[in-house]
Design a protein around this motif. Structure first.
Motif, mmCIF file in Angstrom:
data_model
loop_
_atom_site.group_PDB
_atom_site.id
_atom_site.type_symbol
_atom_site.label_atom_id
_atom_site.label_comp_id
_atom_site.label_asym_id
_atom_site.label_seq_id
_atom_site.Cartn_x
_atom_site.Cartn_y
_atom_site.Cartn_z
ATOM 1 N N ARG A 146 44.247 -5.208 67.852
ATOM 2 C CA ARG A 146 44.397 -6.642 68.113
ATOM 3 C C ARG A 146 44.267 -6.919 69.602
ATOM 4 O O ARG A 146 44.731 -6.143 70.430
ATOM 5 N N MET B 257 60.932 -2.102 58.880
ATOM 6 C CA MET B 257 59.961 -1.450 59.769
ATOM 7 C C MET B 257 60.608 -0.208 60.350
ATOM 8 O O MET B 257 61.719 -0.277 60.878
ATOM 9 N N MET C 177 53.029 0.570 57.523
ATOM 10 C CA MET C 177 52.009 -0.097 58.325
ATOM 11 C C MET C 177 50.857 0.891 58.544
ATOM 12 O O MET C 177 50.836 1.943 57.920
ATOM 13 N N SER C 178 49.922 0.550 59.419
ATOM 14 C CA SER C 178 48.727 1.402 59.580
ATOM 15 C C SER C 178 49.057 2.878 59.787
ATOM 16 O O SER C 178 48.413 3.749 59.205
ATOM 17 N N ILE D 122 55.164 -12.359 57.565
ATOM 18 C CA ILE D 122 55.802 -11.069 57.853
ATOM 19 C C ILE D 122 56.525 -11.028 59.196
ATOM 20 O O ILE D 122 57.131 -10.019 59.536
ATOM 21 N N ARG E 151 51.928 -3.188 54.553
ATOM 22 C CA ARG E 151 51.397 -4.255 55.416
ATOM 23 C C ARG E 151 50.521 -3.606 56.482
ATOM 24 O O ARG E 151 51.033 -3.038 57.454
ATOM 25 N N VAL E 152 49.210 -3.652 56.288
ATOM 26 C CA VAL E 152 48.301 -2.890 57.147
ATOM 27 C C VAL E 152 47.378 -3.821 57.923
ATOM 28 O O VAL E 152 46.645 -4.611 57.331
ATOM 29 N N GLY E 153 47.433 -3.724 59.246
ATOM 30 C CA GLY E 153 46.597 -4.574 60.097
ATOM 31 C C GLY E 153 45.487 -3.816 60.783
ATOM 32 O O GLY E 153 44.324 -3.878 60.375
ATOM 33 N N SER E 154 45.826 -3.074 61.830
ATOM 34 C CA SER E 154 44.784 -2.466 62.673
ATOM 35 C C SER E 154 43.899 -1.470 61.933
ATOM 36 O O SER E 154 42.716 -1.351 62.257
ATOM 37 N N LYS F 53 46.913 -11.152 61.522
ATOM 38 C CA LYS F 53 47.401 -11.842 62.722
ATOM 39 C C LYS F 53 46.461 -11.580 63.909
ATOM 40 O O LYS F 53 45.957 -10.462 64.048
HETATM 41 C C1 LIG Z 1 51.671 -6.406 62.850
HETATM 42 C C2 LIG Z 1 52.549 -6.043 61.734
HETATM 43 C C3 LIG Z 1 52.126 -5.126 60.750
HETATM 44 C C4 LIG Z 1 50.795 -4.401 60.788
HETATM 45 O O1 LIG Z 1 50.750 -3.501 61.851
HETATM 46 P P1 LIG Z 1 49.567 -2.421 61.999
HETATM 47 O O2 LIG Z 1 50.177 -1.324 62.773
HETATM 48 O O3 LIG Z 1 48.461 -3.118 62.718
HETATM 49 O O4 LIG Z 1 49.168 -2.014 60.640
HETATM 50 C C5 LIG Z 1 52.996 -4.870 59.702
HETATM 51 N N1 LIG Z 1 54.200 -5.454 59.617
HETATM 52 C C6 LIG Z 1 54.637 -6.334 60.530
HETATM 53 C C7 LIG Z 1 55.987 -6.941 60.368
HETATM 54 C C8 LIG Z 1 53.832 -6.647 61.624
HETATM 55 O O5 LIG Z 1 54.278 -7.517 62.542
#
Ligand SMILES: *Cc1c(COP(=O)(O)O)cnc(C)c1O
Length: 224
Positions: free
Chosen positions: A220, A153, A195-196, A67, A211-214, A25
């Motif tokens: 972001r 979460m 998550m991260s 997500i 679910r890993v983003g940063s 995202k």
């Molecule tokens: C943004 C998001 C993530 C990833 O978050 P990070 O802390 O960047 O890993 C995971 N799950 C959901 C639902 C999110 O909105």
């Protein structure tokens, strides 16, 4: 940020059986392509229009995971191609997902999002709401959706024991539902959590999808 290196490092710390969803995202398709070239196939987005704009620009064998909070009027943008909707949090949404699935001649896989955190701001069902939904005959008429598990979460906190407790709670919700409502349903097998900052705890507590983003793509920029 070395996206390929980050993915490799995360993969090395989790079992092969745990699916890594790279949360892209706010990130450009170029970053997704870099991750793809490094072998990453599952990507997560939290805005329907952003996801549907990126999808045609990228290879076909990529898995798109939704997500974020999904509004009923946005389901149509993702229904043709989405792999899994992690964030179903009310019956009405499920009903609309079913309708869009029919239009697209698809069965859409969904997870039920539970509110496991202390913060009010996070979306999700509570256990009793899901039980009454599952007992309702209307639910059983939704033939074009498949419930594949649960998502949650944890609270945004440094308190590791609290995070662990919340993930453990989601796992016990998963097993209660599995026994009572999804026994014999092979597809009901996913626990999407982590998550991260907390994926290692989530994996220890039984996560099947993180679910890993940063930690992959860097921080972001919400200003864009
Ligand atoms: C943004 C998001 C993530 C990833 O978050 P990070 O802390 O960047 O890993 C995971 N799950 C959901 C639902 C999110 O909105």
């Amino acid at each position: 940020m070395n996206i390929a290196e980050n993915i490799k490092k995360i993969r090395e710390t989790i079992p092969d059986s745990v699916k890594l969803i790279a949360v892209s995202k706010f990130k450009p398709v170029e970053d997704i392509q870099v991750a793809y070239n490094a072998g990453q196939r599952c990507f997560g987005e939290n805005k329907a229009q952003e996801m549907s704009a990126k999808q045609p620009q990228l290879p076909n064998d990529l898995e798109w995971h939704f997500i974020g909070h999904l509004q009923t009027n946005k389901v149509k943008y993702i229904a043709p191609f989405v792999t899994l909707i992690h964030s179903v949090d009310n019956y009405n949404l499920l009903n609309i997902i079913n309708k869009e699935a029919i239009k697209n001649n698809r069965i859409l896989d969904c997870l039920l999002q539970f509110h496991i955190a202390e913060e009010e701001t996070k979306f999700g069902f509570n256990f009793d709401e899901v039980v009454s939904m599952l007992n309702d005959t209307n639910f059983n008429e939704l033939k074009n959706i498949r419930i594949c598990g649960v998502m949650g979460m944890a609270t945004f906190t440094d308190d590791q024991s609290q995070i662990r407790k919340e993930f453990s709670n989601l796992k016990s919700i998963f097993y209660k539902l599995k026994i009572k409502y999804f026994a014999g349903k092979q597809e009901f097998k996913e626990i999407s959590m982590g998550m991260s900052d907390d994926y290692l705890i989530a994996v220890e507590e039984g996560s099947t999808m993180i679910r890993v983003g940063s930690a992959i793509f860097g921080a972001r920029d919400y200003q864009k």
